[in-house]
Design a protein around this motif. Structure first.
Motif, PDB file in Angstrom:
ATOM      1  N   TYR A  15       0.843  -1.170   0.071  1.00 45.48           N
ATOM      2  CA  TYR A  15       0.123  -0.088  -0.223  1.00 45.48           C
ATOM      3  C   TYR A  15       0.846   1.259   0.240  1.00 45.48           C
ATOM      4  O   TYR A  15       0.682   2.103  -0.501  1.00 45.48           O
ATOM      5  CB  TYR A  15      -0.864   0.146   0.975  1.00 45.48           C
ATOM      6  N   GLU A  16       2.095   1.232   0.574  1.00 50.17           N
ATOM      7  CA  GLU A  16       2.772   2.428   0.927  1.00 50.17           C
ATOM      8  C   GLU A  16       3.689   2.436  -0.217  1.00 50.17           C
ATOM      9  O   GLU A  16       3.967   3.782  -0.386  1.00 50.17           O
ATOM     10  CB  GLU A  16       3.503   2.550   2.340  1.00 50.17           C
ATOM     11  N   THR A  17       4.057   1.531  -0.800  1.00 47.71           N
ATOM     12  CA  THR A  17       5.100   1.816  -1.798  1.00 47.71           C
ATOM     13  C   THR A  17       4.560   1.708  -3.255  1.00 47.71           C
ATOM     14  O   THR A  17       4.942   2.094  -4.281  1.00 47.71           O
ATOM     15  CB  THR A  17       6.069   0.552  -1.783  1.00 47.71           C
ATOM     16  N   GLY A  18       3.399   1.064  -3.256  1.00 50.67           N
ATOM     17  CA  GLY A  18       2.678   0.933  -4.753  1.00 50.67           C
ATOM     18  C   GLY A  18       3.084   0.000  -5.481  1.00 50.67           C
ATOM     19  O   GLY A  18       2.507  -0.360  -6.593  1.00 50.67           O
ATOM     20  N   ARG A  55       2.261  -0.876 -14.022  1.00 51.95           N
ATOM     21  CA  ARG A  55       3.504  -0.444 -12.949  1.00 51.95           C
ATOM     22  C   ARG A  55       2.809  -0.055 -11.583  1.00 51.95           C
ATOM     23  O   ARG A  55       3.860   0.716 -10.987  1.00 51.95           O
ATOM     24  CB  ARG A  55       4.147   0.737 -13.459  1.00 51.95           C
ATOM     25  N   LYS A  56       1.731  -0.322 -11.450  1.00 51.72           N
ATOM     26  CA  LYS A  56       1.459   0.281  -9.871  1.00 51.72           C
ATOM     27  C   LYS A  56       0.380  -0.824  -9.311  1.00 51.72           C
ATOM     28  O   LYS A  56      -0.485  -1.344 -10.068  1.00 51.72           O
ATOM     29  CB  LYS A  56       0.703   1.575 -10.289  1.00 51.72           C
ATOM     30  N   MET A  57       0.280  -0.753  -8.193  1.00 51.16           N
ATOM     31  CA  MET A  57      -0.726  -1.572  -7.229  1.00 51.16           C
ATOM     32  C   MET A  57      -1.672  -0.395  -6.652  1.00 51.16           C
ATOM     33  O   MET A  57      -1.402   0.065  -5.932  1.00 51.16           O
ATOM     34  CB  MET A  57      -0.071  -2.424  -6.285  1.00 51.16           C
ATOM     35  N   VAL A  58      -2.996  -0.258  -7.280  1.00 51.37           N
ATOM     36  CA  VAL A  58      -3.835   0.588  -7.019  1.00 51.37           C
ATOM     37  C   VAL A  58      -4.931  -0.124  -6.036  1.00 51.37           C
ATOM     38  O   VAL A  58      -5.560  -1.193  -6.286  1.00 51.37           O
ATOM     39  CB  VAL A  58      -4.641   0.942  -7.972  1.00 51.37           C
ATOM     40  N   PRO A  59      -4.789   0.551  -4.723  1.00 47.29           N
ATOM     41  CA  PRO A  59      -5.745  -0.205  -3.812  1.00 47.29           C
ATOM     42  C   PRO A  59      -7.232  -0.058  -4.066  1.00 47.29           C
ATOM     43  O   PRO A  59      -7.527   1.071  -4.550  1.00 47.29           O
ATOM     44  CB  PRO A  59      -5.662   0.624  -2.485  1.00 47.29           C
ATOM     45  N   THR A  60      -8.053  -0.864  -4.072  1.00 49.03           N
ATOM     46  CA  THR A  60      -9.411  -0.821  -3.973  1.00 49.03           C
ATOM     47  C   THR A  60      -9.915  -0.316  -2.667  1.00 49.03           C
ATOM     48  O   THR A  60      -9.287  -0.073  -1.825  1.00 49.03           O
ATOM     49  CB  THR A  60     -10.051  -2.272  -4.209  1.00 49.03           C
ATOM     50  N   GLU A  61     -11.433  -0.295  -2.663  1.00 50.52           N
ATOM     51  CA  GLU A  61     -11.931   0.368  -1.747  1.00 50.52           C
ATOM     52  C   GLU A  61     -11.860  -0.463  -0.436  1.00 50.52           C
ATOM     53  O   GLU A  61     -11.690   0.095   0.595  1.00 50.52           O
ATOM     54  CB  GLU A  61     -13.610   0.611  -1.941  1.00 50.52           C
ATOM     55  N   ARG A  62     -11.870  -1.891  -0.547  1.00 48.38           N
ATOM     56  CA  ARG A  62     -11.593  -2.633   0.395  1.00 48.38           C
ATOM     57  C   ARG A  62     -10.202  -2.546   0.941  1.00 48.38           C
ATOM     58  O   ARG A  62      -9.891  -2.628   2.213  1.00 48.38           O
ATOM     59  CB  ARG A  62     -12.005  -4.103   0.135  1.00 48.38           C
TER      60      ARG A  62
END
Length: 306
Positions: A15-18, A55-62
């Motif tokens: 979450y913090e690094t993406g 190139r990115k892990m995008v957080p879902t609402e959950r």
């Protein structure tokens, strides 16, 4: 299934690094381990926590909700852990290495008890190993097929020579009087023999045959076994032939378990390469592994040539 605290630590780092690679660097673990933790946590919660972008892990609402709920508690736990952790270098880097299983058994396995970092071994063919390296799933690979890439680099360090070996009980009476300058007579004799191979390495037999006869083998191996050491063990008590790299046969030659039957009309060799990413946090550990493996190949060449 119970949730692991490490799953939540991994989630927080992603979450913090993406990115998975960023989380791996922050946690000092391998990228495959990060992926396993995230998949386990998503299975446990029953929801996707990130959208996987290029190139990115995008957080879902959950994902956002979970982060808000566990951030403070996890920070407190990490502070407590930091206070009580012994100052003796308890954190060990984790290195992921890819190669064929036979090379691992021959060159690296005996050194593992003396390694002072964590090691994850992965096995597969050249294409799979290079893909792991590209995706961050491996820190070091051994391959015979280097790939041009702006994020990877390959370093040649040894060669392996292919040859026909035979079991100690193989009847060689006809072979010994055979005209070795008559390719057809040789092929006819080879075709009548019992042959061993592995499912993943038909290419070695094909490579040796094309180099020496200009055609593909005219026979199908009788026995397909799991790996080259299986072939050597079978040949050591029986009869038959196989095309195997000399490095793998080092100990078997020394014990006279198998014999060199034919090296071909010319040497058929493959160059071995170390593959790494150009930027790595684990240069010291990778250097140690490179030196260890290169030394094993050099020792093998000395013993074999003597």
């Amino acid at each position: 299934m119970n949730a692991s605290l490490e799953w939540f630590r991994t989630f927080k780092a992603i979450y913090e690094t993406g990115t998975l690679s960023g989380a791996a660097k922050q946690l000092f673990v391998s990228q495959p381990g990060v992926g396993i933790h995230l998949n386990s946590l998503e299975t446990y919660t029953g929801y996707p926590l990130f959208e996987r972008k290029a190139r990115k892990m995008v957080p879902t609402e959950r994902g956002h909700l979970l982060y808000q709920q566990m951030q403070h508690s996890l920070n407190v736990l990490e502070e407590i852990q930091g206070r009580f952790r012994r100052k003796s270098g308890a954190d060990r880097p984790t290195i992921s290495v890819g190669m064929c299983v036979e090379t691992f058994q021959q060159a690296l396995e005996q050194h593992i008890p003396y390694i002072d970092f964590n090691l994850i071994m992965q096995f597969g063919e050249n294409g799979k190993l290079t893909e792991l390296l590209e995706n961050g799933g491996a820190d070091l690979i051994l391959t015979t097929k280097p790939k041009e890439d702006n994020i990877l680099e390959f370093e040649a360090f040894a060669t392996e020579t292919l040859m026909v070996v035979c079991g100690k009980n193989t009847d060689l009476s006809v072979w010994e009087v055979l005209d070795k300058k008559d390719p057809k007579a040789m092929r006819d004799w080879f075709q009548q023999q019992i042959w061993y191979n592995t499912a993943s390495d038909m290419k070695l037999l094909n490579q040796f045959w094309e180099a020496n006869f200009g055609i593909m083998p005219e026979f199908v191996p009788n026995f397909i076994v799991p790996n080259k050491f299986s072939i050597i063990r079978c040949l050591s008590v029986g009869k038959g032939l196989a095309v195997i790299p000399d490095f793998i046969c080092r100990d078997a030659f020394a014990k006279d378990d198998i014999k060199i039957l034919w090296k071909g009309v010319k040497d058929v060799t493959n160059t071995m390469y170390f593959g790494t990413r150009k930027k790595s946090l684990y240069t010291e550990q990778i250097k140690f592994l490179k030196e260890t493996l290169a030394s094993e190949y050099q020792d093998s060449r000395k013993k074999y040539s003597s």
